[in-house]
Write a protein that holds these residues in place. Structure first.
Motif, PDB file in Angstrom:
ATOM      1  N   UNK A   1       0.585  -1.040  -0.109  1.00 13.76           N
ATOM      2  CA  UNK A   1       0.064   0.297   0.081  1.00 13.76           C
ATOM      3  C   UNK A   1       0.742   1.146  -0.200  1.00 13.76           C
ATOM      4  N   UNK A   2       0.739   2.049  -0.406  1.00 20.07           N
ATOM      5  CA  UNK A   2       0.990   3.684  -0.505  1.00 20.07           C
ATOM      6  C   UNK A   2       0.699   5.105  -0.405  1.00 20.07           C
ATOM      7  N   UNK A   3       1.307   5.764  -0.019  1.00 28.83           N
ATOM      8  CA  UNK A   3       0.311   6.942   0.459  1.00 28.83           C
ATOM      9  C   UNK A   3       0.981   7.836  -0.662  1.00 28.83           C
ATOM     10  N   UNK A   4       0.220   8.649  -1.153  1.00 28.54           N
ATOM     11  CA  UNK A   4       0.940   9.562  -2.852  1.00 28.54           C
ATOM     12  C   UNK A   4       0.175  11.140  -2.180  1.00 28.54           C
ATOM     13  N   UNK A   5       0.840  11.871  -2.155  1.00 30.01           N
ATOM     14  CA  UNK A   5       0.124  13.432  -1.766  1.00 30.01           C
ATOM     15  C   UNK A   5      -0.222  14.479  -2.863  1.00 30.01           C
ATOM     16  N   UNK A   6      -1.686  13.542  -3.471  1.00 29.26           N
ATOM     17  CA  UNK A   6      -2.698  13.983  -4.832  1.00 29.26           C
ATOM     18  C   UNK A   6      -3.372  13.406  -4.594  1.00 29.26           C
ATOM     19  N   UNK A   7      -4.241  13.718  -5.422  1.00 28.85           N
ATOM     20  CA  UNK A   7      -5.886  12.929  -6.134  1.00 28.85           C
ATOM     21  C   UNK A   7      -5.206  12.376  -6.412  1.00 28.85           C
ATOM     22  N   UNK A   8      -4.688  11.423  -6.988  1.00 29.76           N
ATOM     23  CA  UNK A   8      -4.744  10.551  -7.743  1.00 29.76           C
ATOM     24  C   UNK A   8      -5.936  10.070  -9.280  1.00 29.76           C
ATOM     25  N   UNK A   9      -5.726   9.946  -9.595  1.00 29.75           N
ATOM     26  CA  UNK A   9      -4.601   9.663 -11.317  1.00 29.75           C
ATOM     27  C   UNK A   9      -4.020  11.047 -11.599  1.00 29.75           C
ATOM     28  N   UNK A  10      -4.812  12.564 -10.452  1.00 29.79           N
ATOM     29  CA  UNK A  10      -3.658  13.479 -11.288  1.00 29.79           C
ATOM     30  C   UNK A  10      -2.401  13.494 -10.415  1.00 29.79           C
ATOM     31  N   UNK A  11      -1.637  13.817 -11.035  1.00 28.02           N
ATOM     32  CA  UNK A  11      -0.020  14.789 -10.567  1.00 28.02           C
ATOM     33  C   UNK A  11       0.790  13.321  -9.760  1.00 28.02           C
ATOM     34  N   UNK A  12       0.355  12.027 -10.803  1.00 27.81           N
ATOM     35  CA  UNK A  12       1.421  11.184 -10.098  1.00 27.81           C
ATOM     36  C   UNK A  12       3.073  10.928 -10.139  1.00 27.81           C
TER      37      UNK A  12
ATOM     38  N   UNK B   1      -4.469   7.106  -0.784  1.00 26.15           N
ATOM     39  CA  UNK B   1      -3.926   5.656  -0.416  1.00 26.15           C
ATOM     40  C   UNK B   1      -4.530   4.432  -1.331  1.00 26.15           C
ATOM     41  N   UNK B   2      -3.523   4.104  -1.754  1.00 27.75           N
ATOM     42  CA  UNK B   2      -4.214   3.210  -3.070  1.00 27.75           C
ATOM     43  C   UNK B   2      -2.967   1.585  -2.569  1.00 27.75           C
ATOM     44  N   UNK B   3      -3.433   0.830  -3.214  1.00 30.40           N
ATOM     45  CA  UNK B   3      -2.370  -0.534  -3.788  1.00 30.40           C
ATOM     46  C   UNK B   3      -1.222  -0.054  -4.724  1.00 30.40           C
ATOM     47  N   UNK B   4      -0.671  -0.527  -4.947  1.00 29.16           N
ATOM     48  CA  UNK B   4       0.429  -0.400  -5.422  1.00 29.16           C
ATOM     49  C   UNK B   4       0.557  -1.795  -6.777  1.00 29.16           C
ATOM     50  N   UNK B   5       0.978  -1.592  -7.860  1.00 23.62           N
ATOM     51  CA  UNK B   5       0.937  -2.372  -8.897  1.00 23.62           C
ATOM     52  C   UNK B   5       2.652  -1.591  -9.640  1.00 23.62           C
ATOM     53  N   UNK B   6       2.499  -2.616 -10.744  1.00 23.35           N
ATOM     54  CA  UNK B   6       3.866  -2.301 -11.095  1.00 23.35           C
ATOM     55  C   UNK B   6       4.060  -0.894 -11.873  1.00 23.35           C
ATOM     56  N   UNK B   7       3.322  -0.088 -12.059  1.00 23.01           N
ATOM     57  CA  UNK B   7       3.312   1.446 -12.848  1.00 23.01           C
ATOM     58  C   UNK B   7       3.976   2.138 -11.516  1.00 23.01           C
TER      59      UNK B   7
END
Ligand code: GRF
Length: 210
Positions: free
Chosen positions: A115-126, A146-152
């Motif tokens: 699980x990854x946490x990212x500081x933006x509202x994906x899919x904007x600003x990966x 907060x999202x599951x991590x895949x290969x991208x």
């Protein structure tokens, strides 16, 4: 795919948390795990570099830590294999990438639910400059995912998001700090609920609960 930590087998979900920096998200998880009702425990902290506050937080909490540096390995594939082996030693139910500034490779992802946490509202600003890019674009709201991590790169199924307003005079630091205070709460809530309730993930859409 429907997944859950088997009830009765694991009383408290084992988390390995990966960090590259200050580790305030890690600290929020460590604090939450002090409550046995939370349903998870941080069993190890992994990093891709030495000398970071995230590792100091692990030491202060008495949690084992390991460092796997890309520069110590001949290829990215070898680094990925070494990182996967270190993670596996701690038998995690879930791996949390909390400010870990490297793309995880196939060995780690095949063995573990990450699980990854990212500081933006994906899919904007990966990517690594999400806050800077959201500000430069002129958005009025941003937030965290907060999202599951895949290969991208930040492309995996979204579990939860929270919105944070962007102020006219924000700079990257002020906006990131405001996002991080919301992000820590969201990550703690999501990890506790995943541990207690399991999850459903079809590879694109995901939710907490079976
Ligand atoms: C978080 O905003 C995370 O989403 C991003 O880097 C920050 C890490 O903060 N990738 P910390 O190390 O948990 O304080």
């Amino acid at each position: 795919m429907i997944s859950a930590i088997p009830r009765g087998v694991t009383l408290s979900a084992r988390l390995v948390v990966l960090v590259s920096g200050s580790g305030t998200n890690l600290q929020a998880l460590l604090d939450a795990c002090a409550d046995p009702g939370f349903g998870a425990q941080v069993v190890a902290v992994g990093a891709d570099r030495d000398g970071i506050e995230g590792l100091a937080r692990a030491e202060r909490a008495g949690v084992p830590a390991f460092v796997v540096r890309l520069s110590d390995h001949p290829t990215r594939t070898a680094w990925d294999g070494a990182l996967a082996a270190e993670i596996r030693r701690h038998r995690p139910d879930l791996v949390v990438s909390a400010g870990f500034m490297k793309i995880l490779g196939p060995d780690v992802l095949r063995d573990h639910t990450v699980i990854n946490t990212h500081p933006a509202l994906l899919p904007s600003f990966p990517g690594a400059h999400a806050v800077r890019e959201a500000l430069a674009y002129g958005v009025k709201v941003s937030g965290c995912t907060v999202h599951f991590v895949d290969e991208g790169v930040d492309t995996g199924p979204v579990i939860a998001q929270a919105v944070v307003p962007v102020k006219w005079d924000d700079d990257e630091k002020t906006l990131h700090e405001r996002i991080k205070s919301v992000e820590r709460e969201l990550l703690v809530e999501v990890m506790g609920r995943l541990a207690r309730e399991g999850w459903t993930n079809d590879g694109r859409k995901a939710r907490i609960g079976r």
